[in-house]
Structures are given as structure tokens and as C-alpha cells.
Design an enzyme around this catalytic site. Structure first.
Site, PDB file in Angstrom:
ATOM      1  CE  LYS A 289      -3.849  -1.768   2.644  1.00 51.19           C
ATOM      2  NZ  LYS A 289      -4.970  -2.057   1.846  1.00 51.19           N
TER       3      LYS A 289
ATOM      4  CD  GLU B 202      -4.716   5.816   4.184  1.00 52.68           C
ATOM      5  OE1 GLU B 202      -4.044   5.095   3.510  1.00 52.68           O
ATOM      6  OE2 GLU B 202      -5.632   5.610   4.324  1.00 52.68           O
TER       7      GLU B 202
ATOM      8  CG  HIS C 282     -12.140  -1.022   8.797  1.00 55.63           C
ATOM      9  ND1 HIS C 282     -12.461   0.367   8.616  1.00 55.63           N
ATOM     10  CD2 HIS C 282     -11.427  -1.207   9.962  1.00 55.63           C
ATOM     11  CE1 HIS C 282     -12.090   0.947   9.787  1.00 55.63           C
ATOM     12  NE2 HIS C 282     -11.527  -0.109  10.545  1.00 55.63           N
TER      13      HIS C 282
ATOM     14  NE  ARG D  60      -8.818  -9.790  -3.757  1.00 56.27           N
ATOM     15  CZ  ARG D  60      -9.866  -9.112  -3.499  1.00 56.27           C
ATOM     16  NH1 ARG D  60     -10.952  -9.472  -3.913  1.00 56.27           N
ATOM     17  NH2 ARG D  60      -9.971  -8.464  -2.084  1.00 56.27           N
TER      18      ARG D  60
HETATM   19  P1  ADP Z   1      -8.013  -3.454   3.009  1.00 53.99           P
HETATM   20  O1  ADP Z   1      -7.129  -3.751   2.227  1.00 53.99           O
HETATM   21  O2  ADP Z   1      -8.165  -4.044   4.408  1.00 53.99           O
HETATM   22  O3  ADP Z   1      -9.106  -3.833   2.155  1.00 53.99           O
HETATM   23  P2  ADP Z   1      -8.431  -0.403   2.445  1.00 53.99           P
HETATM   24  O4  ADP Z   1      -7.374   0.396   2.482  1.00 53.99           O
HETATM   25  O5  ADP Z   1      -8.965  -0.987   0.926  1.00 53.99           O
HETATM   26  O6  ADP Z   1      -7.923  -1.893   3.217  1.00 53.99           O
HETATM   27  O7  ADP Z   1      -9.606   0.235   3.527  1.00 53.99           O
HETATM   28  C1  ADP Z   1     -10.812  -0.699   3.741  1.00 53.99           C
HETATM   29  C2  ADP Z   1     -11.741   0.091   4.584  1.00 53.99           C
HETATM   30  O8  ADP Z   1     -11.281   0.800   5.441  1.00 53.99           O
HETATM   31  C3  ADP Z   1     -12.291   1.101   3.668  1.00 53.99           C
HETATM   32  O9  ADP Z   1     -13.474   0.826   2.752  1.00 53.99           O
HETATM   33  C4  ADP Z   1     -12.795   2.289   4.427  1.00 53.99           C
HETATM   34  O10 ADP Z   1     -13.956   1.892   4.972  1.00 53.99           O
HETATM   35  C5  ADP Z   1     -11.652   2.088   5.682  1.00 53.99           C
HETATM   36  N1  ADP Z   1     -10.620   3.297   5.533  1.00 53.99           N
HETATM   37  C6  ADP Z   1      -9.314   2.845   4.981  1.00 53.99           C
HETATM   38  N2  ADP Z   1      -8.678   3.883   4.911  1.00 53.99           N
HETATM   39  C7  ADP Z   1      -9.379   4.859   5.335  1.00 53.99           C
HETATM   40  C8  ADP Z   1      -9.154   6.221   5.543  1.00 53.99           C
HETATM   41  N3  ADP Z   1      -8.032   6.888   5.404  1.00 53.99           N
HETATM   42  N4  ADP Z   1      -9.944   6.913   6.297  1.00 53.99           N
HETATM   43  C9  ADP Z   1     -11.283   6.386   6.788  1.00 53.99           C
HETATM   44  N5  ADP Z   1     -11.604   5.030   6.638  1.00 53.99           N
HETATM   45  C10 ADP Z   1     -10.649   4.251   5.745  1.00 53.99           C
HETATM   46  P1  ADP Z   2     -13.180  -7.715  -1.658  1.00 51.05           P
HETATM   47  O1  ADP Z   2     -12.143  -6.844  -1.274  1.00 51.05           O
HETATM   48  O2  ADP Z   2     -13.581  -8.496  -2.830  1.00 51.05           O
HETATM   49  O3  ADP Z   2     -14.501  -6.725  -1.363  1.00 51.05           O
HETATM   50  P2  ADP Z   2     -12.839  -8.803   0.980  1.00 51.05           P
HETATM   51  O4  ADP Z   2     -12.104  -7.814   1.512  1.00 51.05           O
HETATM   52  O5  ADP Z   2     -14.001  -9.401   1.881  1.00 51.05           O
HETATM   53  O6  ADP Z   2     -13.733  -8.406  -0.454  1.00 51.05           O
HETATM   54  O7  ADP Z   2     -11.913  -9.891   0.711  1.00 51.05           O
HETATM   55  C1  ADP Z   2     -11.839 -11.168   0.266  1.00 51.05           C
HETATM   56  C2  ADP Z   2     -12.230 -12.055   1.252  1.00 51.05           C
HETATM   57  O8  ADP Z   2     -12.891 -13.172   0.944  1.00 51.05           O
HETATM   58  C3  ADP Z   2     -11.013 -12.524   1.632  1.00 51.05           C
HETATM   59  O9  ADP Z   2     -10.515 -11.832   2.953  1.00 51.05           O
HETATM   60  C4  ADP Z   2     -11.647 -13.986   2.655  1.00 51.05           C
HETATM   61  O10 ADP Z   2     -11.695 -13.613   3.957  1.00 51.05           O
HETATM   62  C5  ADP Z   2     -12.741 -14.241   1.869  1.00 51.05           C
HETATM   63  N1  ADP Z   2     -12.795 -15.498   0.922  1.00 51.05           N
HETATM   64  C6  ADP Z   2     -11.840 -15.946   0.307  1.00 51.05           C
HETATM   65  N2  ADP Z   2     -12.164 -17.151  -0.374  1.00 51.05           N
HETATM   66  C7  ADP Z   2     -13.332 -17.297  -0.290  1.00 51.05           C
HETATM   67  C8  ADP Z   2     -14.381 -18.071  -0.596  1.00 51.05           C
HETATM   68  N3  ADP Z   2     -14.128 -19.330  -1.359  1.00 51.05           N
HETATM   69  N4  ADP Z   2     -15.876 -18.099   0.015  1.00 51.05           N
HETATM   70  C9  ADP Z   2     -15.991 -17.034   0.497  1.00 51.05           C
HETATM   71  N5  ADP Z   2     -15.067 -16.282   0.837  1.00 51.05           N
HETATM   72  C10 ADP Z   2     -13.921 -16.079   0.616  1.00 51.05           C
HETATM   73 MG    MG Z   3      -9.760  -2.509   0.281  1.00 56.10          MG
END
Ligand code: ADP
Ligand code: ADP
Ligand code: MG
Length: 486
Positions: free
Chosen positions: A118, A195, A230, A287
Site C-alpha cells: 500500500k 493515513e 472495514h 483479482r
Molecule cells: P483493505 O486492504 O483491508 O481492504 P483498504 O485500505 O481498502 O484496506 O480499506 C478498507 C476500508 O477501511 C475502507 O473501505 C474504509 O471503510 C476504511 N478506510 C481505509 N482507509 C481509510 C481512511 N484513510 N479513512 C477512513 N476510512 C478508511
Molecule cells: P473484496 O475486497 O473482494 O470486496 P474482501 O475484502 O472481503 O472482499 O476480501 C476477500 C475475502 O474473501 C478474503 O479476505 C476472504 O476472507 C474471503 N474469501 C476467500 N475465499 C473465499 C471463498 N471461497 N468463499 C468465501 N469467502 C472467501
Molecule cells: Mg480494500
């Protein structure tokens, strides 16, 4: 690269089923893998061939690169689809597939590696002119320029894990240390960064697709602001928040993000959007996304089919498809919303998903399936389509009412209450929505025991007892005829 004839699906559950449902009509062979716990799972039954991964834990089974490659070799697969979760964003796995002469259905390992970090990915996007959340490395001297609250995040994070909000400068040092330990444990990489925390943002992401010819396009947005821990619970497209102007600017930024890394195959560019319409890049998921069905609904396209074609070296099979209508998805989880969404386990005793032409259920379980602690507690993804948002909402309410899952606790009643929440109906969404609407978590009292007995009787007699009136005294014990109270 070249024509794909047989695919090893390195995953389980609903996503493995979903991928095979596209591969089989294309005439492509399917190889499933399964752990000890998944011997009788639907994804194994659907596959033409299956390979046993001895063990139960994910680490012993679906995360074993050596065993997955052995499965591909044994059955002569020429490509690997990683699904999502597990090894889907693991650059080493993508590289190992390539080294073994297998087509990895996803972007290049180098791109996965770069975007999986990230910190580095944000540097690249900033340089490419994509708006990014203001951030600083964990060893910065002064964090005041960002302003509190702050969010400590893991560089290698995912699935909403490894994030800590800090409201007070005195707690920052402890939060950094704790987050780093957590990240080391969860992702094998303790690097964290800081952040600016955006209050009450929306989560809006864009589906992108790239091909080997260097073309990158966007396939419109999905709003995923309803989250717990989150992690997304409800997704929809189009976003009720986007004006045509903002949508165009965000789509342009998403394509720019893809072009900056010469992105190929399916990916998702995630943004958060604040109250005044400023948007910030969060990350790229390299993905297929859990919520891809809603994009498939409004575009009438098959994203997995497009993934296969692009992985074979073909150009993108899309010609600026125009979205039609509105789609909503609810993630059905075995969990207890009233107890902080604690995952629940058990055997599914009765399973009856809704059926209608505008309803889609992606599921990997059936009656008798065990929901255990080893894998994700998602039971299914329920999605609906409607000509507009209010019809989609009506249909989702109906579909949730029809859905029967007995034997494990689940979030269907919670989702059903959400669909009646005035702020949700009005599209006033943000990522802390569940926290700011705590009544959604309250479980209304269930039916009393007499009602349950009558229902059980009606069920066991196939409905024959339906017309029987409950006498006021004595309850069902007085009139149940052939039914004995044992
Ligand atoms: P992950 O890799 O776990 O998906 P993300 O960076 O995509 O992490 O963030 C997941 C969620 O966390 C976001 O959809 C949002 O709800 C919250 N989030 C992430 N960064 C921030 C931020 N800087 N401020 C507020 N909420 C955040
Ligand atoms: P996305 O980022 O696609 O919106 P998530 O942040 O929830 O969704 O990330 C994908 C998650 O799906 C993984 O963290 C894992 O917990 C879950 N996962 C992985 N494989 C499977 C599966 N076969 N069926 C249901 N959930 C899964
Ligand atoms: Mg994310």
C-alpha cells in the site's frame, strides 16, 4: 499463454462454483481442490476432477503452493484461477505458476507485488496524478500535518485487517507498535504507515480491465459503504452518490491508475469519497472482487469469461458497455450482528435460497454443510436486479424474506432491517453507517414457544396442520392428534 483447455481452481466454496459455471459451458476442463473438511462440498461435486489437499487449516490446504502445483501437474491443467482470498493476491504464487508453465488468470506477478504494497502503490499513483489519501511513513517525525484522527495501516494489509484509528497523539506510539506486531503475525510483514482518517466517507470502487495489447478500461462503479470491521456487507451499482461529472472524473482516475502499472486482467480501484465530493485512492485489488455479480447484472457481461479470454492473450471483449438498471448485493454471513458480528458455526439443517428471474444466489453450501472456524463464514452472496434502485430494494426485501437458513446464526434479519432503514432507502450511506444506526443490531423478540410448536407441526406434516386452529387452553398438546410430545 495460449488457448486454455483445463483450469485448476485454487479456491473453495461459492467462488470456486462460480468460476466453474463459466468454464464448463466454454468447454474448458475443471480441476477442484478440497481439504478434509470439504470432501462433500458442492464445488467438488461440480468439478470434473478433484485433488485432495490433506489437512483442514487453510495453511495446510488452500495456501499450499507446492500441493496446488502438484494438482495442476497431476491432472494436466494449463491454467490456474485463484478466485479471491487465499493466494489470489500472492505474487509468489502467480510467479510459481508462471515458472511451472501455467497461465495465471490475473495480472502479472510484478504488478501484484507492486500493488500489494500500500505504501509503494500510493507513491506510484500520486506520481501518476491520481488523488491519494494524505499519508506518512511510520517513522515520520511529526504527524500533525495530517491532523487527527489518524489511521494506522499495514502496508501488506487486506480484508479490513490490521487497521487502528488513533484520536489522540499520546496513543500513536502504542498503536504503531501494536499494529506492526499484528501485521507481522497476519501478513508476515510488520511495515505500517499512517493515513489521515476521513470521517464518514463513502467507499466507491471502479472495476477495471486491461489486456496484453495495452488497453485499460473501466466498467463503472460499485458503492460498498455498508461495512462492518472495514469489510463490505452490502454493495450496489450505480452509486446513489455519484453525479455524472464526479463519476467521469473517478473513472478517469481509475483508468489512469491501471495504466500507471500496465494493468492486465480484472482489477478493482478502490476510493473513499468524503462529504464534499473529494475522492482519494485507497488501493487496487488485483483479482476478481467478491461483489463482481452486481457489475455483471447491470452490464449483462460475464467477468470470469472475460478473464479467461484476456489471459489467453485476446483483446478485451468489451466495447464500452452501458449499464442498465440497478443491482444490489448482500453478503449472507454465518455471524451474529448483535454480538459484534461474531462468526457462528454449525451444521446447516435447512437451506432454501430464494428463486426469481431477478435474483442470483452465489453459494457454496447446501443442506447438511458444516460451517466451521477454518474458512470465511460467508454462506452466500445474494444479488438482485431492478430497473431502478427502488425496485431493486423491493426485490431484495422479498428475497431476504424468502431465504431460509436453519442451524447456524446468520445476518439475514439484520440485512432485512437495513433494507427498511430510512437513511439506507434515501441512499445516505457512509462507512460508519452501522455504528451510527445501532438499532439495526437489536434483535426483536422471536415467536413464542406455542407458535414455534405449531410451525414445527405444520412443517413435519407437510402443511396438513396449517388450517388447525389453536385452542386457547392447553395449546397444541390438546389437539395434535397423531403428534406425540416426546
Ligand atoms: P483493505 O486492504 O483491508 O481492504 P483498504 O485500505 O481498502 O484496506 O480499506 C478498507 C476500508 O477501511 C475502507 O473501505 C474504509 O471503510 C476504511 N478506510 C481505509 N482507509 C481509510 C481512511 N484513510 N479513512 C477512513 N476510512 C478508511
Ligand atoms: P473484496 O475486497 O473482494 O470486496 P474482501 O475484502 O472481503 O472482499 O476480501 C476477500 C475475502 O474473501 C478474503 O479476505 C476472504 O476472507 C474471503 N474469501 C476467500 N475465499 C473465499 C471463498 N471461497 N468463499 C468465501 N469467502 C472467501
Ligand atoms: Mg480494500
Amino acid at each position: 499463454m495460449g488457448v486454455i483447455r483445463k483450469v485448476l481452481i485454487a479456491n473453495r466454496g461459492e467462488i470456486a462454483v462460480r468460476i466453474m459455471q463459466t468454464l464448463q459451458p466454454m468447454g474448458i476442463g475443471t480441476v477442484a481442490v478440497y481439504s478434509d473438511a470439504d470432501r462433500d462440498a458442492p464445488h467438488v461435486a461440480l468439478a470434473a476432477e478433484a485433488f485432495h489437499l490433506e489437512g483442514v487449516s487453510a495453511a495446510d490446504t488452500y495456501l499450499r503452493v507446492d500441493r496446488l502445483l502438484e494438482a495442476a501437474r497431476r491432472f494436466g491443467a494449463d491454467a490456474v484461477h485463484p478466485g479471491y482470498g487465499f493466494l489470489s493476491e500472492n505474487a509468489a504464487f502467480a510467479r510459481a505458476c508462471r515458472d511451472a508453465g501455467l497461465t495465471f488468470i490475473g495480472p502479472a506477478p510484478e504488478v501484484i507485488e507492486l500493488l500489494g504494497d500500500k505504501v509503494r502503490s500510493k507513491e506510484i499513483m500520486r506520481a501518476a496524478g491520481v488523488p491519494v489519501v494524505p499519508s506518512l511513513p511510520s517513522d515520520a517525525v511529526n504527524f500533525d500535518t495530517l491532523g487527527y484522527p489518524l489511521l494506522v495501516k499495514a502496508a501488506a494489509g487486506g480484508g479490513g485487517k490490521g487497521m487502528r484509528r488513533v484520536d489522540d497523539p499520546r496513543h500513536l506510539a502504542d498503536a504503531l507498535a501494536a499494529a506492526s506486531r499484528e501485521a507481522e503475525k497476519a501478513f508476515g510483514n510488520g511495515q505500517v504507515f499512517v493515513e489521515k482518517y476521513i470521517e464518514h466517507p463513502r467507499h466507491i470502487e471502479f472495476q477495471i480491465f486491461g489486456d496484453d495489447q495495452g488497453r485499460v478500461i473501466d466498467l463503472h462503479e460499485r458503492e460498498c459503504s455498508i461495512q462492518r470491521r472495514h469489510q463490505k456487507v452490502v454493495e450496489e451499482t450505480p452509486s446513489p452518490a455519484l453525479t455524472p461529472g464526479l463519476r467521469a472524473r473517478m473513472a478517469e482516475a481509475a483508468v489512469k491508475a491501471g495504466q500507471a502499472v500496465r494493468y492486465t486482467n480484472a482489477g478493482t480501484v478502490e476510493f473513499i469519497v468524503d462529504a464534499d465530493g473529494s475522492f482519494y485512492f485507497l488501493e487496487v485489488n488485483t483479482r476478481l472482487q467478491v461483489e463482481h455479480p452486481i457489475t455483471e447484472w447491470v452490464l449483462a457481461e460475464d467477468l470470469v469469461r472475460a478473464q479467461i479470454r484476456v489471459a489467453q492473450g485476446e483483446p478485451l471483449p468489451f466495447d464500452n458497455p452501458t449499464p442498465r438498471g440497478h443491482a444490489l448485493e448482500c453478503r449472507i454471513y454465518a455471524e451474529e450482528p448483535a454480538r459484534s458480528f461474531l462468526p457462528s458455526t454449525g451444521t446447516v439443517q435447512c437451506y432454501r435460497p430464494p428463486q426469481a428471474p431477478w435474483v442470483r444466489v452465489d453459494t457454496g453450501i447446501e443442506k447438511g454443510s458444516d460451517i466451521g472456524v477454518h474458512y470465511d463464514p460467508m454462506i452466500a452472496k445474494l444479488s438482485v436486479w431492478g430497473p431502478d434502485r427502488s425496485v431493486a430494494l423491493e426485490r431484495m426485501r422479498w428475497a431476504l424474506d424468502q431465504y431460509v437458513v436453519l442451524g447456524v446464526s446468520h445476518n439475514i434479519p439484520f440485512l432485512r432491517r437495513l433494507m427498511d432503514e430510512p437513511d439506507f432507502i434515501a441512499g445516505r450511506l457512509h462507512t460508519q453507517f452501522i455504528d451510527t444506526h445501532p438499532d439495526l443490531l437489536k434483535t426483536p423478540p422471536g415467536p413464542d414457544d406455542d407458535t414455534l410448536l405449531v410451525a414445527a407441526l405444520a412443517f413435519s406434516t407437510g402443511g396438513a396442520a396449517r388450517a388447525v386452529e389453536v385452542p386457547s387452553a392447553g395449546g397444541p398438546f390438546e389437539w395434535a392428534g397423531g403428534w406425540r410430545n416426546t
